[in-house]
Design a protein around this motif. Structure first.
Motif, PDB file in Angstrom:
ATOM      1  N   UNK A  41       0.871  -1.176   0.000  1.00  7.91           N
ATOM      2  CA  UNK A  41       0.000   0.000   0.000  1.00  7.91           C
ATOM      3  C   UNK A  41       0.908   1.225   0.000  1.00  7.91           C
ATOM      4  N   UNK A  42       0.995   1.892  -1.158  1.00  8.03           N
ATOM      5  CA  UNK A  42       1.947   2.989  -1.336  1.00  8.03           C
ATOM      6  C   UNK A  42       1.196   4.307  -1.421  1.00  8.03           C
ATOM      7  N   UNK A  43       1.593   5.250  -0.585  1.00  7.22           N
ATOM      8  CA  UNK A  43       1.005   6.589  -0.587  1.00  7.22           C
ATOM      9  C   UNK A  43       2.146   7.594  -0.460  1.00  7.22           C
ATOM     10  N   UNK A  44       2.494   8.213  -1.574  1.00  3.73           N
ATOM     11  CA  UNK A  44       3.633   9.139  -1.602  1.00  3.73           C
ATOM     12  C   UNK A  44       3.130  10.569  -1.726  1.00  3.73           C
ATOM     13  N   UNK A  92       7.024  -3.955  12.371  1.00  3.98           N
ATOM     14  CA  UNK A  92       8.097  -2.969  12.544  1.00  3.98           C
ATOM     15  C   UNK A  92       7.846  -1.768  11.652  1.00  3.98           C
ATOM     16  N   UNK A  93       8.384  -0.625  12.083  1.00  2.00           N
ATOM     17  CA  UNK A  93       8.268   0.615  11.320  1.00  2.00           C
ATOM     18  C   UNK A  93       9.661   1.208  11.182  1.00  2.00           C
ATOM     19  N   UNK A 130      11.866  18.521   5.720  1.00  2.00           N
ATOM     20  CA  UNK A 130      12.433  17.198   5.473  1.00  2.00           C
ATOM     21  C   UNK A 130      11.367  16.285   4.887  1.00  2.00           C
ATOM     22  N   UNK A 131      11.738  15.471   3.912  1.00  2.00           N
ATOM     23  CA  UNK A 131      10.854  14.418   3.415  1.00  2.00           C
ATOM     24  C   UNK A 131      11.043  13.194   4.294  1.00  2.00           C
ATOM     25  N   UNK A 132       9.935  12.631   4.755  1.00  2.00           N
ATOM     26  CA  UNK A 132       9.978  11.474   5.644  1.00  2.00           C
ATOM     27  C   UNK A 132       9.316  10.293   4.935  1.00  2.00           C
ATOM     28  N   UNK A 133      10.056   9.198   4.813  1.00  2.00           N
ATOM     29  CA  UNK A 133       9.544   7.984   4.188  1.00  2.00           C
ATOM     30  C   UNK A 133       9.408   6.907   5.257  1.00  2.00           C
ATOM     31  N   UNK A 134       8.223   6.312   5.339  1.00  2.00           N
ATOM     32  CA  UNK A 134       7.936   5.311   6.368  1.00  2.00           C
ATOM     33  C   UNK A 134       7.612   3.984   5.693  1.00  2.00           C
ATOM     34  N   UNK A 135       8.267   2.927   6.140  1.00  2.00           N
ATOM     35  CA  UNK A 135       7.997   1.569   5.669  1.00  2.00           C
ATOM     36  C   UNK A 135       7.520   0.763   6.872  1.00  2.00           C
ATOM     37  N   UNK A 192      -0.112 -10.190   4.696  1.00  2.00           N
ATOM     38  CA  UNK A 192      -0.407  -8.843   5.173  1.00  2.00           C
ATOM     39  C   UNK A 192       0.121  -7.841   4.157  1.00  2.00           C
ATOM     40  N   UNK A 193      -0.255  -6.599   4.348  1.00  2.00           N
ATOM     41  CA  UNK A 193       0.219  -5.529   3.473  1.00  2.00           C
ATOM     42  C   UNK A 193       1.380  -4.785   4.113  1.00  2.00           C
ATOM     43  N   UNK A 194       2.283  -4.344   3.280  1.00  2.00           N
ATOM     44  CA  UNK A 194       3.376  -3.481   3.718  1.00  2.00           C
ATOM     45  C   UNK A 194       3.031  -2.059   3.315  1.00  2.00           C
ATOM     46  N   UNK A 195       2.986  -1.178   4.302  1.00  2.00           N
ATOM     47  CA  UNK A 195       2.577   0.208   4.066  1.00  2.00           C
ATOM     48  C   UNK A 195       3.809   1.069   3.808  1.00  2.00           C
ATOM     49  N   UNK A 196       3.750   1.814   2.720  1.00  2.00           N
ATOM     50  CA  UNK A 196       4.835   2.742   2.385  1.00  2.00           C
ATOM     51  C   UNK A 196       4.223   4.111   2.164  1.00  2.00           C
TER      52      UNK A 196
END
Length: 334
Positions: free
Chosen positions: A206-209, A316-317, A251-256, A239-243
């Motif tokens: 699930x990608x939301x940029x 985990x995040x 700052x750009x913050x990227x969360x996995x 399960x889904x991996x959220x990005x």
């Protein structure tokens, strides 16, 4: 240094003390020798000796102080010229040893460079049959066998990729090209590479940029994301991996975020240590303990801040905070 100097000269100091004691003893025993003048002479001798030691101390310790302050980088220019034959012997011995170490380190460096070049060449050569194997696996009609072989192929591929980048990391600053990079193409490429593995494990993305561009090196960022996504897939099931990405304070913050087995709180401070494997997955042969270590090694020169949070059994995040343009300008002095 003065304590060491006194320790070095203690035999001479003891000899002087014994000689003065003998003079006093003789004057005390022999009544024909007046004791008071003898004590006066002994006192003058002692004062004269102390003055001599005070004046000689800087000169006699100058060479050894410079040797003690020597930073041992195989450069003896910082060591002052010896002022005595004994100091000359010491300097010659140190110089000979330094020359030998220089020769040995030069030979060892050349051997290491040669082995590194051979290993990199071997890795590149192995990629050709690996590509052929991938095409063969994709043609298999047995889907179960295909998934199993593709999983093993991915493991080999990622291990070789880790080894290749591990050899390049010491020279990463010579290889950086910082520019505005779009996150979507890099993430899509890495996700596609894991597609067969994700399908077999029932994992989706699930990608939301919200923030699409970051200031970094695209090639090394791809390597970092590859390690994080591989770990997320490896320890997740159905399960889904959220990005998701966002912007905070410039700052750009990227969360996995994954919903896998998570990391034990005791292990969390050590996950970036070289070779460390979590106690929850210690029995798994797939764990090498190198993925997150290499990720941290790459993050430092890219000025990317890594943060990990995890709850055992819930997932985990991993958060990547990218630098602002001003951060790189201060770093390079632009």
């Amino acid at each position: 240094m003065i304590r060491k100097y006194i320790t070095e000269k203690r035999s001479w100091l003891l000899l002087l003390a014994v000689l003065q004691a003998i003079i006093i003893f003789v004057a005390y025993v022999d009544s024909s020798i007046p004791l008071l003048p003898v004590l006066y002479i002994v006192m003058l001798n002692t004062l004269l000796f102390l003055a001599f030691v005070f004046l000689r101390y800087p000169r006699e310790t100058r060479f050894y102080r410079s040797l003690e302050a020597w930073d041992q980088i195989y450069d003896l220019q910082a060591v002052v010229e010896p002022g005595s034959p004994m100091e000359q012997i010491v300097l010659e011995a140190v110089s000979a040893q330094t020359d030998r170490y220089k020769r040995e380190s030069s030979v060892n460096y050349q051997l290491l460079e040669s082995e590194k070049d051979e290993l990199l060449s071997w890795i590149h050569e192995v990629k050709t049959p690996l590509t052929a194997m991938q095409l063969m696996i994709e043609r298999l009609t047995d889907e179960t066998l295909q998934r199993q072989l593709m999983y093993e192929w991915l493991r080999i591929h990622h291990l070789l990729d880790q080894q290749l980048h591990q050899k390049r990391i010491p020279f990463i600053r010579n290889d950086l090209f910082i520019e505005k990079v779009s996150l979507a193409p890099i993430l899509n490429k890495e996700i596609r590479a894991l597609k067969s593995w994700c399908i077999s494990k029932g994992i989706g993305f699930d990608v939301d940029l919200a923030a699409e561009e970051v200031l970094t090196d695209g090639k090394w960022l791809a390597f970092m994301l590859r390690q994080l996504l591989t770990n997320a897939v490896k320890y997740s099931e159905d399960s889904d991996i959220l990005i998701r990405s966002s912007e905070a304070d410039g700052h750009v913050v990227l969360v996995i975020e994954d919903s896998g087995q998570g990391i034990d709180p005791r292990d969390l401070p050590r996950i970036y240590d070289k070779g460390f494997t979590s106690s929850r997955v210690r029995q798994e042969s797939a764990a090498t303990g190198m993925g997150l270590y290499l990720t941290r090694q790459v993050a430092e020169p890219l000025q990317i801040r890594l943060h990990a949070a995890s709850t055992p059994g819930q997932g985990s995040v991993f958060t990547l905070t990218f630098p602002r343009e001003n951060d790189f300008q201060r770093l390079t002095g632009m």
